[in-house]
Design a protein around this motif. Sequence first.
Motif, mmCIF file in Angstrom:
data_model
loop_
_atom_site.group_PDB
_atom_site.id
_atom_site.type_symbol
_atom_site.label_atom_id
_atom_site.label_comp_id
_atom_site.label_asym_id
_atom_site.label_seq_id
_atom_site.Cartn_x
_atom_site.Cartn_y
_atom_site.Cartn_z
ATOM 1 N N GLY A 10 -57.546 2.998 -52.006
ATOM 2 C CA GLY A 10 -58.551 3.540 -52.906
ATOM 3 C C GLY A 10 -59.111 4.861 -52.471
ATOM 4 O O GLY A 10 -58.487 5.610 -51.727
ATOM 5 N N CYS A 11 -60.304 5.118 -52.912
ATOM 6 C CA CYS A 11 -60.948 6.414 -52.714
ATOM 7 C C CYS A 11 -61.347 6.623 -51.252
ATOM 8 O O CYS A 11 -61.917 5.734 -50.622
ATOM 9 N N GLY A 78 -50.761 -15.322 -39.944
ATOM 10 C CA GLY A 78 -51.910 -15.193 -40.831
ATOM 11 C C GLY A 78 -51.901 -13.921 -41.646
ATOM 12 O O GLY A 78 -50.924 -13.176 -41.678
ATOM 13 N N LEU A 79 -53.016 -13.693 -42.312
ATOM 14 C CA LEU A 79 -53.168 -12.492 -43.136
ATOM 15 C C LEU A 79 -53.357 -11.276 -42.243
ATOM 16 O O LEU A 79 -54.060 -11.344 -41.234
ATOM 17 N N ILE A 80 -52.737 -10.175 -42.638
ATOM 18 C CA ILE A 80 -52.896 -8.911 -41.929
ATOM 19 C C ILE A 80 -53.402 -7.895 -42.944
ATOM 20 O O ILE A 80 -52.796 -7.694 -43.994
ATOM 21 N N PHE A 81 -54.515 -7.259 -42.626
ATOM 22 C CA PHE A 81 -55.136 -6.288 -43.521
ATOM 23 C C PHE A 81 -54.843 -4.870 -43.032
ATOM 24 O O PHE A 81 -55.098 -4.552 -41.871
ATOM 25 N N PHE A 82 -54.319 -4.055 -43.935
ATOM 26 C CA PHE A 82 -53.957 -2.677 -43.634
ATOM 27 C C PHE A 82 -54.938 -1.727 -44.322
ATOM 28 O O PHE A 82 -55.155 -1.832 -45.536
ATOM 29 N N ASP A 83 -55.510 -0.817 -43.554
ATOM 30 C CA ASP A 83 -56.326 0.261 -44.109
ATOM 31 C C ASP A 83 -55.334 1.316 -44.587
ATOM 32 O O ASP A 83 -54.825 2.107 -43.806
ATOM 33 N N ARG A 84 -55.000 1.236 -45.845
ATOM 34 C CA ARG A 84 -53.965 2.039 -46.517
ATOM 35 C C ARG A 84 -52.582 1.543 -46.111
ATOM 36 O O ARG A 84 -52.417 0.796 -45.166
ATOM 37 N N GLY A 85 -51.591 1.970 -46.874
ATOM 38 C CA GLY A 85 -50.212 1.597 -46.604
ATOM 39 C C GLY A 85 -49.307 2.774 -46.890
ATOM 40 O O GLY A 85 -49.768 3.874 -47.212
ATOM 41 N N LEU A 117 -58.698 -1.978 -54.124
ATOM 42 C CA LEU A 117 -59.052 -0.565 -54.191
ATOM 43 C C LEU A 117 -60.554 -0.368 -54.050
ATOM 44 O O LEU A 117 -61.336 -0.998 -54.759
ATOM 45 N N THR A 118 -60.929 0.536 -53.149
ATOM 46 C CA THR A 118 -62.322 0.948 -53.061
ATOM 47 C C THR A 118 -62.526 2.036 -54.103
ATOM 48 O O THR A 118 -61.836 3.051 -54.079
ATOM 49 N N PRO A 119 -63.446 1.834 -55.031
ATOM 50 C CA PRO A 119 -63.679 2.849 -56.058
ATOM 51 C C PRO A 119 -64.466 4.027 -55.481
ATOM 52 O O PRO A 119 -65.055 3.914 -54.397
ATOM 53 N N PRO A 120 -64.485 5.129 -56.212
ATOM 54 C CA PRO A 120 -65.331 6.239 -55.764
ATOM 55 C C PRO A 120 -66.779 5.759 -55.615
ATOM 56 O O PRO A 120 -67.306 5.064 -56.470
ATOM 57 N N TRP A 121 -67.391 6.138 -54.500
ATOM 58 C CA TRP A 121 -68.757 5.719 -54.205
ATOM 59 C C TRP A 121 -69.466 6.928 -53.591
ATOM 60 O O TRP A 121 -69.650 7.005 -52.362
ATOM 61 N N PRO A 122 -69.856 7.877 -54.442
ATOM 62 C CA PRO A 122 -70.443 9.130 -53.935
ATOM 63 C C PRO A 122 -71.631 8.925 -53.010
ATOM 64 O O PRO A 122 -71.852 9.738 -52.102
ATOM 65 N N GLU A 123 -72.377 7.858 -53.187
ATOM 66 C CA GLU A 123 -73.566 7.620 -52.367
ATOM 67 C C GLU A 123 -73.236 7.376 -50.894
ATOM 68 O O GLU A 123 -74.083 7.585 -50.027
ATOM 69 N N LEU A 145 -53.608 6.676 -56.859
ATOM 70 C CA LEU A 145 -53.416 5.312 -56.364
ATOM 71 C C LEU A 145 -53.685 4.276 -57.448
ATOM 72 O O LEU A 145 -53.014 3.241 -57.500
ATOM 73 N N GLU A 146 -54.654 4.560 -58.294
ATOM 74 C CA GLU A 146 -55.025 3.640 -59.370
ATOM 75 C C GLU A 146 -53.871 3.441 -60.349
ATOM 76 O O GLU A 146 -53.732 2.373 -60.934
ATOM 77 N N THR A 147 -53.029 4.453 -60.501
ATOM 78 C CA THR A 147 -51.848 4.318 -61.366
ATOM 79 C C THR A 147 -50.578 4.033 -60.559
ATOM 80 O O THR A 147 -49.677 3.371 -61.047
#
Length: 175
Positions: A10-11, A78-85, A117-123, A145-147
């Motif tokens: 995501g963003c 187990g589950l493996i979490f990737f920060d991006r791929g 997906l992490t959406p845009p979060w300007p804050e 990425l969204e598409t």
Amino acid sequence: MSDRFIVLSGCSGGGKSTLLEELSRRGHATVEEPGRRIVQEELAKDGTALPWLDLAAFVRRAIAMALADREAMRDQPGLIFFDRGWVDAAAALEAHTGEPVLATLAAQHRYNTKVFLTPPWPEIYAGDAERRHGLEAALAEYARLETGYPALGYETIILPKVPVAERADFVLARL
């Protein structure tokens, strides 16, 4: 194997790394973002494979690192979490050079069909020494990425803008 490989994408600046830390704290295997690791290595050795100097070299290296990360985690239970791929880097390479790499890699190197997906979060968005691009570039990246993920057969799940513990609960409940 790929069903255990969960991508957080995501963003930029949307809270992926913070979520990854929370999932690790809860005992899940995690893999840090290739891009951040590459930037740190390149800055330490005065290298040029940096997104603001040589984007093509940077994303090619990110693709290779993401594929190596997958291989390195193959026997991890187990589950493996990737920060991006690799998809994130390949989408950037295609956008930058027109080189058709997504379809080539997609059949052999799958992740779990659910991509968060992490959406845009300007804050909460903030640049730093490793993230020098602004929010506008992050938004363009998010649109790719969204598409891009759905075009490869992935189901994208947009993460809510809530505290990190709730985000982790949200991810785990959907798996």
